[in-house]
Design a protein around this motif. Sequence first.
Motif, PDB file in Angstrom:
ATOM      1  N   ARG A  43       0.836  -1.217   0.000  1.00 42.51           N
ATOM      2  CA  ARG A  43       0.000   0.000   0.000  1.00 42.51           C
ATOM      3  C   ARG A  43       0.862   1.256   0.000  1.00 42.51           C
ATOM      4  NH1 ARG A  43      -2.905  -2.871   3.853  1.00 42.51           N
ATOM      5  NH2 ARG A  43      -2.031  -1.594   5.537  1.00 42.51           N
ATOM      6  N   ALA A  44       1.880   1.267   0.852  1.00 44.64           N
ATOM      7  CA  ALA A  44       2.734   2.453   0.949  1.00 44.64           C
ATOM      8  C   ALA A  44       3.526   2.673  -0.338  1.00 44.64           C
ATOM      9  CB  ALA A  44       3.679   2.327   2.135  1.00 44.64           C
ATOM     10  N   SER A  45       4.006   1.587  -0.938  1.00 42.44           N
ATOM     11  CA  SER A  45       4.780   1.694  -2.178  1.00 42.44           C
ATOM     12  C   SER A  45       3.914   2.165  -3.340  1.00 42.44           C
ATOM     13  CB  SER A  45       5.405   0.346  -2.531  1.00 42.44           C
ATOM     14  OG  SER A  45       6.309  -0.088  -1.538  1.00 42.44           O
ATOM     15  N   HIS A  47       1.242   4.097  -3.054  1.00 39.31           N
ATOM     16  CA  HIS A  47       0.449   5.278  -2.682  1.00 39.31           C
ATOM     17  C   HIS A  47       0.501   6.363  -3.758  1.00 39.31           C
ATOM     18  CE1 HIS A  47      -1.502   8.155   0.002  1.00 39.31           C
ATOM     19  NE2 HIS A  47      -0.543   9.025  -0.311  1.00 39.31           N
ATOM     20  N   TYR A  91       8.868  10.665  -2.850  1.00 42.15           N
ATOM     21  CA  TYR A  91       8.722  10.305  -1.437  1.00 42.15           C
ATOM     22  C   TYR A  91       9.728  11.088  -0.597  1.00 42.15           C
ATOM     23  CZ  TYR A  91       5.542   6.326  -2.245  1.00 42.15           C
ATOM     24  OH  TYR A  91       4.455   5.544  -2.552  1.00 42.15           O
ATOM     25  N   ALA A 108       2.771  10.967   1.064  1.00 41.82           N
ATOM     26  CA  ALA A 108       3.068   9.738   1.802  1.00 41.82           C
ATOM     27  C   ALA A 108       3.518  10.032   3.225  1.00 41.82           C
ATOM     28  CB  ALA A 108       4.130   8.930   1.069  1.00 41.82           C
ATOM     29  N   TYR A 112       1.284   8.527   6.060  1.00 39.59           N
ATOM     30  CA  TYR A 112       1.947   7.546   6.920  1.00 39.59           C
ATOM     31  C   TYR A 112       2.797   8.302   7.940  1.00 39.59           C
ATOM     32  CZ  TYR A 112       0.420   4.225   3.346  1.00 39.59           C
ATOM     33  OH  TYR A 112      -0.343   3.478   2.486  1.00 39.59           O
ATOM     34  N   THR A 116       8.460   6.124   7.232  1.00 42.58           N
ATOM     35  CA  THR A 116       7.893   5.228   6.219  1.00 42.58           C
ATOM     36  C   THR A 116       8.124   5.781   4.824  1.00 42.58           C
ATOM     37  OG1 THR A 116       6.205   4.408   7.742  1.00 42.58           O
ATOM     38  CG2 THR A 116       5.764   4.153   5.386  1.00 42.58           C
ATOM     39  N   ALA A 117       7.903   7.081   4.649  1.00 44.69           N
ATOM     40  CA  ALA A 117       8.091   7.691   3.334  1.00 44.69           C
ATOM     41  C   ALA A 117       9.539   7.552   2.863  1.00 44.69           C
ATOM     42  CB  ALA A 117       7.686   9.164   3.376  1.00 44.69           C
ATOM     43  N   VAL A 120      10.219   3.813   2.024  1.00 42.72           N
ATOM     44  CA  VAL A 120       9.550   3.414   0.788  1.00 42.72           C
ATOM     45  C   VAL A 120      10.270   4.018  -0.418  1.00 42.72           C
ATOM     46  CG1 VAL A 120       7.439   3.653  -0.575  1.00 42.72           C
ATOM     47  CG2 VAL A 120       7.308   2.989   1.814  1.00 42.72           C
TER      48      VAL A 120
END
Length: 331
Positions: A43-45, A47, A91, A108, A112, A116-117, A120
Amino acid sequence: MTVVTGGFPGATPELAARLAEGLSEVDARLKAVVDHDDPFVARASGHLLAAGGKRLRPLLTLLSSELGTGRNAKVVDAAVGVELTHLASLYHDDVMDAADMRRGVASANSHYDNATAILVGDLLFARASEIVAGLGAEAVLIQAQTFVRLCTGQIQDDRQAPEGADPMKHYFEVLEHKTGSLISTAARYGAMFAGCPQATIDLVNRYGELVGMVFQLADDVLDIASDSADSGKVPGTDLRAGVTTLPVLYVRASTDPGDARLQELLSRPLTEDAEHAEALKLLRAHPAVDQAREHTLSVAHEAADLLAPLGESSALDMLRALPMSLATRSS
């Protein structure tokens, strides 16, 4: 998927269809590459990928390949590698800028968190390296050199012009590195992997760098002149952060006493809402914005004129039209 504003400027229906098909193939490959066994990482990748984007870089790779034998598996992988590198940089950019929005959705780092940003972004850089590694040693070297230039430009942009340096020269150097380098590589890869002669590869490499400058110059004007409904960004983001852009440089160079208040405001980051609104209003009404637009168009003409030695074709018609479309875009 979103493509550059104006669709495929200057393209014949046949060329537009090939490019649309190629971009769909690139997009499907991108989605597969950013997927992950861990649902959170997936999901994060995905986004920012899911938020769309202009896909300018893969479009240029595909379009440059039309100067040779056209799209093939290596051209598609090159386009994917370049776009992954771009996504990864976004990111990191959003963390550095403390951005709240990107492509009309929550950035991101705000959706998040910063850690995390950043991670990722690192993961996507690694994914890009995996893809490019399959294209051979020369492609890997070009990717590494491009990444060095991209990071150099980001560092230079963050520092602003050193004391005693020409701020205008510093600004254009930042644009060449920060934005021009990756767009240049996108065009270069397309010509390379479609079997073009070295002279053509070298020419589209320089063309891509100029197109990157046009894109960033137009983006800097849009940061001042557009509203969030048009651009998907909060207007005046650069002003709030104290980032130097071409309109700001023109104002700083002004000798008109009437510009004193605006010059004072533009001498620092504008964290106060009232001062930010005042500066944005004054700058929108200032001739510096039109000056910046005129310079953007001159670079777009330079990019288009650079292609003269390659003759005429439907791909070249679009390559000439593209920088003009970017220079006059509204989002």
